[in-house]
Design an enzyme around this catalytic site. Sequence first.
Site, PDB file in Angstrom:
ATOM      1  N   ARG A   1       0.761  -1.356  -0.127  1.00  0.00           N
ATOM      2  CA  ARG A   1      -0.077   0.038   0.288  1.00  0.00           C
ATOM      3  C   ARG A   1       0.623   1.362  -0.044  1.00  0.00           C
ATOM      4  O   ARG A   1       0.511   2.182  -0.703  1.00  0.00           O
ATOM      5  CB  ARG A   1      -1.070   0.012   1.257  1.00  0.00           C
ATOM      6  CG  ARG A   1      -2.347  -0.748   1.113  1.00  0.00           C
ATOM      7  CD  ARG A   1      -2.742  -1.132   2.456  1.00  0.00           C
ATOM      8  NE  ARG A   1      -1.736  -2.018   2.470  1.00  0.00           N
ATOM      9  CZ  ARG A   1      -2.034  -3.680   2.335  1.00  0.00           C
ATOM     10  NH1 ARG A   1      -3.058  -3.817   1.660  1.00  0.00           N
ATOM     11  NH2 ARG A   1      -0.961  -4.446   2.777  1.00  0.00           N
ATOM     12  N   THR A   2       1.830   1.199   0.903  1.00  0.00           N
ATOM     13  CA  THR A   2       2.550   2.668   1.070  1.00  0.00           C
ATOM     14  C   THR A   2       3.318   3.012  -0.392  1.00  0.00           C
ATOM     15  O   THR A   2       3.085   4.087  -0.697  1.00  0.00           O
ATOM     16  CB  THR A   2       3.407   2.639   2.330  1.00  0.00           C
ATOM     17  OG1 THR A   2       2.935   2.055   3.319  1.00  0.00           O
ATOM     18  CG2 THR A   2       4.097   3.966   2.410  1.00  0.00           C
TER      19      THR A   2
ATOM     20  N   LYS B   1      25.405  -3.008  -2.999  1.00  0.00           N
ATOM     21  CA  LYS B   1      26.710  -2.914  -3.479  1.00  0.00           C
ATOM     22  C   LYS B   1      27.627  -2.164  -2.256  1.00  0.00           C
ATOM     23  O   LYS B   1      28.613  -1.970  -2.291  1.00  0.00           O
ATOM     24  CB  LYS B   1      27.122  -2.321  -4.549  1.00  0.00           C
ATOM     25  CG  LYS B   1      26.446  -3.149  -5.948  1.00  0.00           C
ATOM     26  CD  LYS B   1      26.804  -1.995  -7.196  1.00  0.00           C
ATOM     27  CE  LYS B   1      26.078  -2.605  -8.649  1.00  0.00           C
ATOM     28  NZ  LYS B   1      26.384  -1.573  -9.447  1.00  0.00           N
TER      29      LYS B   1
ATOM     30  N   ARG C   1      11.437   4.328   2.345  1.00  0.00           N
ATOM     31  CA  ARG C   1      11.056   3.364   3.570  1.00  0.00           C
ATOM     32  C   ARG C   1      12.076   2.501   3.732  1.00  0.00           C
ATOM     33  O   ARG C   1      13.061   2.068   2.828  1.00  0.00           O
ATOM     34  CB  ARG C   1      10.044   2.254   3.082  1.00  0.00           C
ATOM     35  CG  ARG C   1       9.989   1.141   4.178  1.00  0.00           C
ATOM     36  CD  ARG C   1       8.474   0.438   3.840  1.00  0.00           C
ATOM     37  NE  ARG C   1       7.551   1.158   4.565  1.00  0.00           N
ATOM     38  CZ  ARG C   1       6.113   0.475   4.622  1.00  0.00           C
ATOM     39  NH1 ARG C   1       6.081  -0.854   4.333  1.00  0.00           N
ATOM     40  NH2 ARG C   1       5.479   1.125   4.950  1.00  0.00           N
TER      41      ARG C   1
ATOM     42  N   HIS D   1       5.873   6.374  10.869  1.00  0.00           N
ATOM     43  CA  HIS D   1       5.278   6.206   9.648  1.00  0.00           C
ATOM     44  C   HIS D   1       4.172   7.530   9.473  1.00  0.00           C
ATOM     45  O   HIS D   1       2.804   7.011   9.477  1.00  0.00           O
ATOM     46  CB  HIS D   1       4.555   4.584   9.697  1.00  0.00           C
ATOM     47  CG  HIS D   1       4.093   4.147   8.431  1.00  0.00           C
ATOM     48  ND1 HIS D   1       4.158   5.098   7.349  1.00  0.00           N
ATOM     49  CD2 HIS D   1       3.696   3.007   8.081  1.00  0.00           C
ATOM     50  CE1 HIS D   1       3.565   4.242   6.340  1.00  0.00           C
ATOM     51  NE2 HIS D   1       3.457   3.069   6.615  1.00  0.00           N
TER      52      HIS D   1
HETATM   53  C1  NCD Z   1       2.208  -0.779   8.026  1.00  0.00           C
HETATM   54  C2  NCD Z   1       3.756  -0.780   8.022  1.00  0.00           C
HETATM   55  O1  NCD Z   1       4.391  -0.888   6.970  1.00  0.00           O
HETATM   56  O2  NCD Z   1       4.303  -0.011   9.246  1.00  0.00           O
HETATM   57  N1  NCD Z   1       1.814  -1.111   6.978  1.00  0.00           N
HETATM   58  C3  NCD Z   1       1.529   0.010   6.074  1.00  0.00           C
HETATM   59  O3  NCD Z   1       2.519   0.768   5.623  1.00  0.00           O
HETATM   60  N2  NCD Z   1       0.354   0.362   5.704  1.00  0.00           N
HETATM   61  C4  NCD Z   1       1.616  -1.680   9.022  1.00  0.00           C
HETATM   62  C5  NCD Z   1       2.232  -3.181   8.909  1.00  0.00           C
HETATM   63  O4  NCD Z   1       3.254  -3.329   8.290  1.00  0.00           O
HETATM   64  O5  NCD Z   1       2.040  -3.945   9.748  1.00  0.00           O
END
Ligand code: NCD
Length: 306
Positions: free
Chosen positions: A51-52, A80, A101, A129
């Site tokens: 999703r993100t 690398k 991320r 997040h």
């Molecule tokens: C979350 C995350 O990555 O922290 N997922 C997300 O981005 N919607 C929650 C999770 O991974 O449990």
Amino acid sequence: MRHLMSPLDFSVEELDNLMDLAADIEANREKYAHACAGKTLATLFYEPSTRTRLSHEAAMLNLGGNIMGFSSADSSSSKKGESVSDTIRTVSCYADICAMRHPKEGAPMVACQHSTIPVINAGDGGHQHPTQTLTDLLTIRSLKGRLNNLKIGLCGDLKFGRTVHSLINALVRYENIEFVLISPEELRLPDYVRVDVLDKSGVSYKEVVRLEEALPELDVLYMTRVQKERFFNEDDYIRMKDFYILDKNKMTLAKEDMIVLHPLPRVNEISVEVDDDPRAAYFKQVQYGVYARMALILTLLDIHVD
Ligand code: NCD
């Protein structure tokens, strides 16, 4: 130039403006269809995501912009041995904004110190997040009509769940918020959130182990997955993973107008039989995530549409 590292990077007023913009985007999609023409978003994902990453990309595409990026550390030069600061210097030459991320807490912060483009923290280890928080706030505001006078249950892995840490940081700034922290002893909220954020802000909260005990009083139930990848030992994960399972039976204990949220991915913690319950809002939340990120990209790029 602005970055987004933590939900606290925006004041409550700025968050209100961002959510108003997201609501206008939802109502008038065509108006924004070319707002980012000629702009490029880079997604730098050193950790798995569905999703993100895709919602940042969908957001940029919906705004008429372009996207590029990598979806695993293995397919980038990090494999690398390249540093995050060299990668971001490079990506600054290709893109206008980026979402990162990383499994290491603070990596997006290092990136923004070496970047000439806005950096969005799309999740750093067990820390924060913030774009999930924008999504969560927008979902609660849209479905409950307010971000004050709410009793919010946070259930599951409160220790490693970065979405919970960011959401608490953001919500303590609203009026008359009460938290019920529902977790097993081993997965309690860490001190750097419980003491430094909850105690310091004077917000009312209690900690319980049983979901059934908390359910009848909640306006919002925020379920989370046990964060397998942050456990040191597989046996501990296996012991914890099915500690909470929200099912139809437990939902009979909840208020008629409670909403159930989950940042997703879900593993076992919400039974699929709950999906048809009108109070299940976790897939609506996914949709709000796109509007929230469209509003965020426009805000960070300082693009205004009349
Ligand atoms: C979350 C995350 O990555 O922290 N997922 C997300 O981005 N919607 C929650 C999770 O991974 O449990």
